[in-house]
Scaffold this active site. Structure first.
Site, PDB file in Angstrom:
ATOM      1  N   HIS A   3       0.797  -1.174   0.032  1.00 32.20           N
ATOM      2  CA  HIS A   3      -0.184  -0.210   0.118  1.00 32.20           C
ATOM      3  C   HIS A   3       0.887   1.325  -0.049  1.00 32.20           C
ATOM      4  O   HIS A   3       1.928   1.428   0.844  1.00 32.20           O
ATOM      5  CB  HIS A   3      -0.898  -0.051   1.216  1.00 32.20           C
ATOM      6  CG  HIS A   3      -0.362  -0.014   2.475  1.00 32.20           C
ATOM      7  ND1 HIS A   3       0.455   1.031   3.050  1.00 32.20           N
ATOM      8  CD2 HIS A   3      -0.085  -1.028   3.661  1.00 32.20           C
ATOM      9  CE1 HIS A   3       0.687   0.669   4.325  1.00 32.20           C
ATOM     10  NE2 HIS A   3       0.508  -0.396   4.355  1.00 32.20           N
ATOM     11  N   HIS A  40       8.620  -3.169  10.967  1.00 28.05           N
ATOM     12  CA  HIS A  40       9.244  -1.832  10.266  1.00 28.05           C
ATOM     13  C   HIS A  40      10.468  -1.496  10.794  1.00 28.05           C
ATOM     14  O   HIS A  40      11.020  -0.566  10.575  1.00 28.05           O
ATOM     15  CB  HIS A  40       8.329  -0.727  10.410  1.00 28.05           C
ATOM     16  CG  HIS A  40       6.725  -1.126   9.770  1.00 28.05           C
ATOM     17  ND1 HIS A  40       5.896  -1.422  10.800  1.00 28.05           N
ATOM     18  CD2 HIS A  40       6.173  -1.079   8.606  1.00 28.05           C
ATOM     19  CE1 HIS A  40       4.799  -1.641  10.151  1.00 28.05           C
ATOM     20  NE2 HIS A  40       5.216  -1.637   8.786  1.00 28.05           N
TER      21      HIS A  40
END
Length: 357
Positions: A72, A222
């Site tokens: 995304h 992340h």
């Protein structure tokens, strides 16, 4: 006389990824996915991958929208509210009836804020939507998580597998969402990695690395800070035992998220589904050895693995690490569903690129 700027050679750059252009990495990857899986299409403007038969499928089935990674927006960026709203509109075309849409993501602030904006807009426009953010990372305890809660890792995939099985069978949105919430509440994940992920920006500028001979237990997808750094690196047996402690110990009030009746030898909720997830570069051979050790340790503690899967399922580019996800299966007597139903949903055939039956 030549200046220093004229005489100095430009600094060398070390690449970390085979890519064409960093700004086009997502478009390149998702376009390539449609070649690998020709019954998928890619809506480039909004970066949406969807099944080719979506207009027909959505007439008789609940649809699902998932976002939790590089697919995304840009890499690690939250999707915009406009992207999510466009995906909802694609799932519920105005020309036909709709069974509704389940929207799922990992528990990250940007994802949730933008999804909330999109869903509010969609519901105001008459679309039927249920939203479930999943936080399954047991490295983030209740005190640290606060109102934000835990980070999302590979646990959302387990819950989504069950929800999509029910959607495929034609169940309504209320039941699909109920099972999604239930499974998500019975899943936990702990990850470990050798390094933080290198973004595909073609150089090493700003890349934070761990000290040599060090791993980080509880690192986020992340590269967020974990629970602790461990050096020297332990062998796999004690490492996996430590990871399972974090997942199974119900006496740890800060991290006892999976609602087992007992930490060892539980009577009627001792059966689990185990997922060994590569964060990007851990090989299947290594994951298989970890699965063997996890199975032995779980059996020693009185648990039984009913299903096992492994592989690069929820990855973080080339992060060198892995995660253990455990799903506590319901008792035979049932809760939101019984054990037989839960296993049937897990075994439901799927036709996707990464999943291994």
């Amino acid at each position: 006389m030549a200046t220093d700027a004229q005489t100095k050679a430009p600094p060398n750059k070390e690449t970390f990824h085979f890519i064409n252009e960093p700004t086009e990495a997502i478009n390149d990857a998702l376009t390539g996915l449609t070649y690998l899986k020709p019954d998928l299409s890619y809506y480039r403007e909004y970066k949406v991958v969807y099944r080719n038969d979506l207009p027909e499928f959505s007439k008789d089935h609940v649809t699902t929208i998932g976002f939790a990674g590089g697919g995304h927006g840009t890499v690690f960026a939250s999707p915009t509210a406009a992207q999510i709203f466009e995906a909802i509109k694609m799932c519920q075309p105005p020309s036909g009836k709709s069974r509704g849409t389940l929207v799922v993501c990992g528990n990250y602030t940007g994802d949730i804020l933008n999804a909330g904006l999109a869903i509010t807009r969609a519901q105001a426009a008459g679309y039927k939507v249920h939203f479930t953010p999943v936080g399954d990372d047991v490295a983030v305890g209740r005190k640290k998580g606060g109102k934000v809660g835990r980070r999302g890792l590979s646990g959302h995939l387990v819950a989504l597998k069950s929800a999509c099985a029910l959607a495929q069978r034609g169940e309504n949105l209320e039941r699909v969402a109920e099972v999604m919430e239930y499974v998500a509440g019975n899943v936990g994940t702990i990850a470990v990695a050798f390094d933080r992920v290198a973004l595909p920006n073609a150089n090493i500028t700003g890349l934070q690395t761990l000290p040599s001979a060090t791993i980080e237990l509880g690192m986020g997808a992340h590269g967020e800070p974990g629970l602790q750094q461990i050096s020297p690196i332990p062998s796999l047996e004690p490492l996996i035992s430590q990871m399972l402690n974090l997942l199974l110990d119900i006496s740890d009030q800060d991290r006892a998220f999976i609602p087992f009746s007992k930490s060892a030898n539980p009577s009627d909720d001792n059966e689990v589904v185990l997922l060994l997830n590569s964060l990007g570069s851990t090989s299947n051979e290594v994951l298989a050895r970890m699965a063997e050790l996890a199975n032995a340790e779980l059996e020693r503690r009185g648990f039984k693995i009913r299903r096992l899967t492994l592989g690069p399922l929820v990855t973080s580019l080339k992060m060198s690490g892995f995660g253990i996800t455990i799903w506590r299966l319901p008792p035979d007597s049932g809760e939101t569903m019984c054990r037989k139903e839960a296993l049937g949903q897990w075994d439901e055939p799927v036709d996707v690129v990464a999943w291994r039956q």
